[in-house]
Write an enzyme that holds these catalytic residues in place. Structure first.
Site, PDB file in Angstrom:
ATOM      1  CG  ASP A  72       7.898  -6.035  40.175  1.00 20.81           C
ATOM      2  OD1 ASP A  72       6.992  -5.423  39.713  1.00 20.81           O
ATOM      3  OD2 ASP A  72       7.908  -7.382  40.432  1.00 20.81           O
ATOM      4  CE  LYS A  82       4.533  -7.566  39.872  1.00 18.92           C
ATOM      5  NZ  LYS A  82       5.210  -8.479  40.668  1.00 18.92           N
ATOM      6  CB  CYS A 104       8.069 -10.259  38.325  1.00 25.75           C
ATOM      7  SG  CYS A 104       7.724 -10.499  40.104  1.00 25.75           S
TER       8      CYS A 104
END
Length: 215
Positions: free
Chosen positions: A18, A104, A148
């Site tokens: 990310d 995601k 995450c």
């Protein structure tokens, strides 16, 4: 005699979590100094490229309306909305042409913390893709440490992978929460390492591959 090139060995893969504009300074859900890890990540990426080893980049890829966002009952401001500038990877991140992108949080009911909840463009899960490439050790870096990154590391361990957490290439939203998350990941079995240590481990793979022997 020139020094031989350093790169990880077979059975290893890299996951960059990310590193998107919305999680970097100026973004909708910015991690302080999140962009500072990009040059370090680029060195890790180059290392894995030289070894012809799989490189994965996960991304939040939320619809405009999702229960993940505060506006619709969640805890977070809107961020990384599909096809938005904020959802794009940081522009200085050196993404190889053959890197696998794992999306995601793609549905209104999907929180999407762990990269193992996502899929690539063909619909293949990260876990299945790693099996296909014969990966047994996963190196993990990215943003944010306590969310995450943590979720992805714990899921990787649950899938039976050895995990190396690249602590010089992660950043937390909250420093104290980040430290607690690192402790939790280590207790779960993740090793921690830096770029220099990964380089040294090429000559002695046992330094990093026995994930469950972490102190």
């Amino acid at each position: 005699m020139s020094e031989r090139p350093r790169y990880p060995r077979g059975g290893q893969a890299l996951l960059v979590v990310d590193v998107q504009n919305d999680f970097c300074p100026g973004g909708a859900l910015a991690v302080s100094s999140g962009d500072e890890i990009v040059p370090i990540l680029n060195r890790y990426i180059k290392m894995f490229e030289r070894g012809h080893l799989p490189i994965y980049l996960s991304r939040d890829w939320h619809p405009r309306e999702t229960r993940h966002f505060r506006e619709f009952g969640g805890r977070w401001p809107a961020h990384c909305v599909q096809e938005s500038v904020g959802a794009a990877f940081h522009p200085a991140l050196a993404i190889p042409a053959d890197a696998q992108v794992i999306s995601k949080g793609t549905s209104p009911d999907d929180e999407g913390y762990s990269a193992f909840d996502g899929r690539d463009a063909t619909g293949t899960s990260l876990a299945d893709s790693l099996v296909r490439y014969g990966a047994r050790t996963l190196y993990v870096a990215g943003l944010a440490t306590e969310y995450c990154v943590r979720a992805s590391v714990l899921d990787a361990i649950a899938h039976g992978l050895r995990v190396v957490l690249l602590v010089d290439a992660i950043r937390p939203l909250d420093p104290d929460d980040g430290l607690r998350a690192i402790d939790e990941m280590r207790l779960a079995g993740a090793r921690v390492a830096t770029l220099d240590e990964v380089g040294r481990a090429i000559d002695d793979p046992s330094m990093l591959t026995e994930a469950r022997s972490a102190p």
